[in-house]
Design an enzyme around this catalytic site. Structure first.
Site, PDB file in Angstrom:
ATOM      1  CG  HIS A  24      -1.999  -1.078   1.093  1.00 43.60           C
ATOM      2  ND1 HIS A  24      -2.339  -1.910   2.136  1.00 43.60           N
ATOM      3  CD2 HIS A  24      -2.774  -1.436   0.041  1.00 43.60           C
ATOM      4  CE1 HIS A  24      -3.303  -2.742   1.708  1.00 43.60           C
ATOM      5  NE2 HIS A  24      -3.579  -2.474   0.455  1.00 43.60           N
ATOM      6  CD  GLU A  70      -0.164   0.063   4.436  1.00 42.11           C
ATOM      7  OE1 GLU A  70       0.559  -0.950   4.327  1.00 42.11           O
ATOM      8  OE2 GLU A  70      -1.411  -0.001   4.461  1.00 42.11           O
ATOM      9  CG  HIS A 117       0.341  -4.489   4.858  1.00 48.61           C
ATOM     10  ND1 HIS A 117      -0.444  -3.985   3.849  1.00 48.61           N
ATOM     11  CD2 HIS A 117       0.735  -5.715   4.436  1.00 48.61           C
ATOM     12  CE1 HIS A 117      -0.525  -4.863   2.862  1.00 48.61           C
ATOM     13  NE2 HIS A 117       0.180  -5.927   3.201  1.00 48.61           N
ATOM     14  CD  GLU A 166      -1.787  -3.816   8.831  1.00 44.05           C
ATOM     15  OE1 GLU A 166      -1.302  -2.669   8.738  1.00 44.05           O
ATOM     16  OE2 GLU A 166      -2.482  -4.339   7.934  1.00 44.05           O
ATOM     17  NE  ARG A 191      -6.346   0.004   0.652  1.00 44.53           N
ATOM     18  CZ  ARG A 191      -6.164  -0.684   1.782  1.00 44.53           C
ATOM     19  NH1 ARG A 191      -5.556  -0.128   2.808  1.00 44.53           N
ATOM     20  NH2 ARG A 191      -6.590  -1.933   1.871  1.00 44.53           N
TER      21      ARG A 191
END
Length: 299
Positions: free
Chosen positions: A58, A61, A186, A260, A116
């Site tokens: 993405h 990020e 991510h 994440e 994104r």
């Protein structure tokens, strides 16, 4: 300023400066024609199993590509000094894709910091881009993904419609006999996720994945006390079909994890530069733990 040229030049440099540990290849090109560079790390040997790690799915990020570069830098700088890293590189190969969604990443530097998706155009809509992490053939577009091209979670016109996701999937399919773990990086939310996201069903080795995630999260928080939550994607964050981690798992790669990274929302995608190093340091501990576990449980 060309953010991607900097990363591309860096991949060439690190391979040139560490020829015995790093090699660079191109696994495809993006919609806008940029080469997708892949680094292979490890001491050369026969019949080595591998771990695949990618960053930059993405575009916004930014901490994600930073981690992939950090990992490679740490690997070459500590090889021969740090026993754990030396053992890992002697025994395993690491495939590292520093940025999957290069076009989107460049766009976040030039035009829209919060972009994104990819930058592909379709005939059906004026809206641009597909969410690469909804574009894999794993329960594709069934749940937690959108069929509308204007949405940020657009699953694309078909699985692997994006040149970037197809290049990644093709590479993994070609190396299925050697790749034993898949890690995708991510941000943000401080989570360590494993399959499934496209269904609430638990994976067959749920207990094992859960205990690895538990231990890896503890390793991560040991440095700066950063708290991570872990569990299957669907229940831990939200249901989402077409993700690369579920797809890799269903290809038979039984150690498949999504990180994440920081934070939990204060800065979100715009994580300040001062947090790059601590984030990378703590994440490295978790990745090394998982890699070591995989090495001790080769299949």
């Amino acid at each position: 300023y060309d953010s991607m040229k900097q990363i591309a030049d860096w991949t060439a440099d690190i391979a040139a400066q560490n020829p015995d540990l790093v090699s660079r290849s191109v696994i495809g090109e993006t919609y806008e024609g940029r080469p997708m560079y892949l680094l292979k790390l490890g001491k050369s040997g026969s019949n080595k199993k591998a771990i695949f790690m990618d960053c930059g799915f993405h575009a916004r990020e930014w901490i994600s590509p930073a981690f992939c570069q950090w990992f490679v830098k740490e690997a070459v700088e500590t090889y021969g000094k740090d026993t754990a890293m030396t053992t890992l590189l002697n025994s395993l190969d690491f495939y590292v894709l520093p940025v999957l969604n290069i076009d989107g990443y460049v766009y976040t530097w030039t035009s829209d910091r919060m972009w994104r998706k990819t930058r592909s155009k379709t005939s059906v809509s004026r809206c641009i881009g597909t969410d690469p992490n909804r574009n894999f053939n794993a329960g594709w577009c069934k749940i937690g993904a959108s069929k509308s091209p204007c949405d940020s979670t657009y699953c694309g016109p078909a699985p692997e419609s994006e040149k970037e996701t197809k290049a990644l999937a093709d590479f993994i399919r070609e190396h299925l006999s050697t790749i034993k773990a898949y890690l995708t990086i991510h941000s943000y939310s401080q989570l360590l996720l494993f399959p499934y996201s496209y269904t609430y069903q638990l994976p067959s080795n749920y207990e094992e994945l859960n205990s690895i995630a538990h231990a890896a999260s503890q390793k991560l928080s040991s440095l700066y006390n950063t708290k991570y939550t872990y569990g299957p994607g669907a229940t831990t964050i939200y249901p989402a079909a077409g993700g690369s981690d579920d797809w890799a798992y269903d290809q038979g790669i039984k150690y498949s994890f999504t990180f994440e990274l920081r934070d939990t929302g204060r800065y979100g995608f715009a994580l300040p530069e001062s947090q790059i190093q601590p984030t990378c340091e703590e994440t490295l501990l978790a990745v090394k733990y998982i890699a070591n576990y995989v090495l001790e449980h080769l299949y």
